[in-house]
Write an enzyme that holds these catalytic residues in place. Structure first.
Site, PDB file in Angstrom:
ATOM      1  N   LYS A 165      -6.724  37.135  80.724  1.00 53.05           N
ATOM      2  CA  LYS A 165      -6.180  36.356  79.617  1.00 53.05           C
ATOM      3  C   LYS A 165      -6.144  34.864  79.976  1.00 53.05           C
ATOM      4  CE  LYS A 165      -5.403  39.692  76.716  1.00 53.05           C
ATOM      5  NZ  LYS A 165      -6.249  39.792  75.490  1.00 53.05           N
ATOM      6  N   ASP A 193     -10.686  36.100  78.051  1.00 50.87           N
ATOM      7  CA  ASP A 193     -10.287  36.250  76.654  1.00 50.87           C
ATOM      8  C   ASP A 193      -9.206  35.234  76.309  1.00 50.87           C
ATOM      9  OD1 ASP A 193      -9.741  37.081  74.115  1.00 50.87           O
ATOM     10  OD2 ASP A 193      -8.835  38.989  74.680  1.00 50.87           O
ATOM     11  N   GLU A 218     -14.689  35.463  75.682  1.00 52.08           N
ATOM     12  CA  GLU A 218     -14.248  36.222  74.519  1.00 52.08           C
ATOM     13  C   GLU A 218     -13.320  35.380  73.649  1.00 52.08           C
ATOM     14  OE1 GLU A 218     -12.372  40.607  73.351  1.00 52.08           O
ATOM     15  OE2 GLU A 218     -12.883  40.152  75.421  1.00 52.08           O
ATOM     16  N   ASP A 241     -13.744  38.809  68.672  1.00 54.82           N
ATOM     17  CA  ASP A 241     -12.780  39.881  68.400  1.00 54.82           C
ATOM     18  C   ASP A 241     -11.976  39.542  67.156  1.00 54.82           C
ATOM     19  OD1 ASP A 241     -10.580  41.600  68.346  1.00 54.82           O
ATOM     20  OD2 ASP A 241     -10.164  41.463  70.472  1.00 54.82           O
ATOM     21  N   LYS A 265     -11.558  46.275  65.979  1.00 53.23           N
ATOM     22  CA  LYS A 265     -10.220  46.849  65.985  1.00 53.23           C
ATOM     23  C   LYS A 265     -10.057  47.719  64.724  1.00 53.23           C
ATOM     24  CE  LYS A 265      -8.050  44.623  69.484  1.00 53.23           C
ATOM     25  NZ  LYS A 265      -9.019  43.691  70.074  1.00 53.23           N
TER      26      LYS A 265
END
Length: 368
Positions: A165, A193, A218, A241, A265
């Site tokens: 992260k 990400d 990401e 995403d 998702k």
């Protein structure tokens, strides 16, 4: 076959490892799940689950799911749960937008349809492409030393894929990722990400300073165009995403060449039906694919596993085992995890055996 009864349960699912932290102080202590059961007049029951990651990750509100399910469910009584496209159109007709509210209901219909056909869900989704999917683990946002230590522990446990992260202070995140990369063996797969946490300016700063590190970038920024502006000067693969909320979004990303891969998702897209549609077209268009969700326990993880294992292996990035994140159990036959790989439970439908007594009393029930 007709839908005879629908029940909805509210299940808070605390995290095994404590608070889940992202950049900019975003933190959650648990998944706030809604679980639904749909029973047909033949006596079969299908299960679905939806759980947002706090109120900060997706445009999905846990309390809104509970209210929305109550609004939609009466319209499904008497419908054939195997008419999945029709169920989806009906839900979109009676309740405008809010796809996350419809996700658990759609998932339960898929589970019920597969159970009625006496086949595992993966069969209805296109067939099993492999026995297991490779899992990744998350290195949550924190101090440099804590993130490096967590990465080392994950690799020591046998995992080879890390999602690190970032998305906070750029210079601090450069140090974080540099320390994480140095703490794990060469060849460890790293995804950085940002969860849409940066401006293009910040994302380019990070990318330029970390060129020597092998990773996939990401979702650095919020919009597709912002991410595309970063991609133009990027010498690494990019996965989007949060930008993938619909079929139109996926097609826009393809037209612009804005990403190499997509993370789909289930709840963000509105359920298994739309996730499968977008997944299949994205595979044909050449994207690498991860299918997961915003959270949940055994029910949602099983759906993720069936969608992952029906994705061609050469187009599949990885998967995640959310049922191992939480302290509560909802089923007795969970998706099997061996080492760093996850399969699907044996049996028809999702394959899991939900234990209603573990869910508490339903907050809503309707039937005839």
């Amino acid at each position: 076959m007709q839908i005879k009864n629908i029940k909805a349960y509210h299940v808070v699912q605390p995290f095994v490892d404590g608070p889940y932290r992202m950049s900019k102080g975003r933190v959650a202590d648990a998944f706030d799940a809604v679980i639904v059961s749909i029973t047909s007049d033949s006596g079969l029951t299908g299960w679905g689950e939806m759980a947002p990651l706090g109120n900060f990750y997706s445009p999905a509100f846990a309390a809104g799911v509970r209210v929305g399910v109550v609004e939609i469910a009466p319209h499904l009584i008497g419908q054939d749960p195997r008419g999945l496209a029709g169920i989806g159109r009906l839900m979109d007709t009676v309740f405008k937008g809010h796809p996350y509210i419809k996700s658990a209901l759609d998932m339960a219909c898929w589970d019920l349809a597969a159970r009625a056909a006496d086949v595992p869900l993966v069969t209805l989704l296109g067939g099993r492409e492999s026995e297991t999917a490779e899992l990744y683990k998350v290195v949550t946002h924190g101090s440099i030393d804590a993130m490096a230590a967590l990465a080392k522990r994950i690799v020591k446990d046998g995992f080879h894929r890390l999602q690190v992260k970032v998305g906070g202070n750029v210079h601090d995140d450069i140090e974080r990722v540099t320390a994480v990369a140095a703490s794990v063996p060469k060849g460890t797969v790293i995804f950085c990400d940002a969860n849409a946490g940066w401006t293009p300016y910040q994302a380019r700063q990070f990318a330029d300073a970390t060129r020597a590190i092998d990773y996939t970038f990401e979702q650095p920024c919020t919009t597709i165009d912002e991410c595309m502006s970063v991609r133009r000067s990027l010498d690494k693969p990019m996965v989007l995403d949060e930008s993938v909320a619909s079929l139109d979004d996926m097609l826009d990303i393809h037209r612009k060449g804005a990403a190499d891969g997509l993370t789909l998702k289930i709840s963000r897209l509105g359920g298994v039906t739309k996730t499968r549609q977008i997944r299949d077209l994205a595979v044909d268009l050449g994207f690498m694919i991860t299918v997961e969700d915003t959270g949940g326990a055994e029910i949602d993880t099983a759906a993720m596993a069936h969608l992952s294992l029906s994705t061609p292996e050469e187009r599949r990035l990885h998967a995640i085992a959310f049922h191992e994140w939480v302290t509560v159990r909802t089923a007795s036959n969970k998706p099997p995890v061996t080492g760093s790989r996850m399969g699907i439970p044996d049996g028809p439908g999702l394959g899991i055996d939900v234990v209603p007594d573990l869910l508490g009393a339903p907050f809503f029930e309707i039937g005839r």
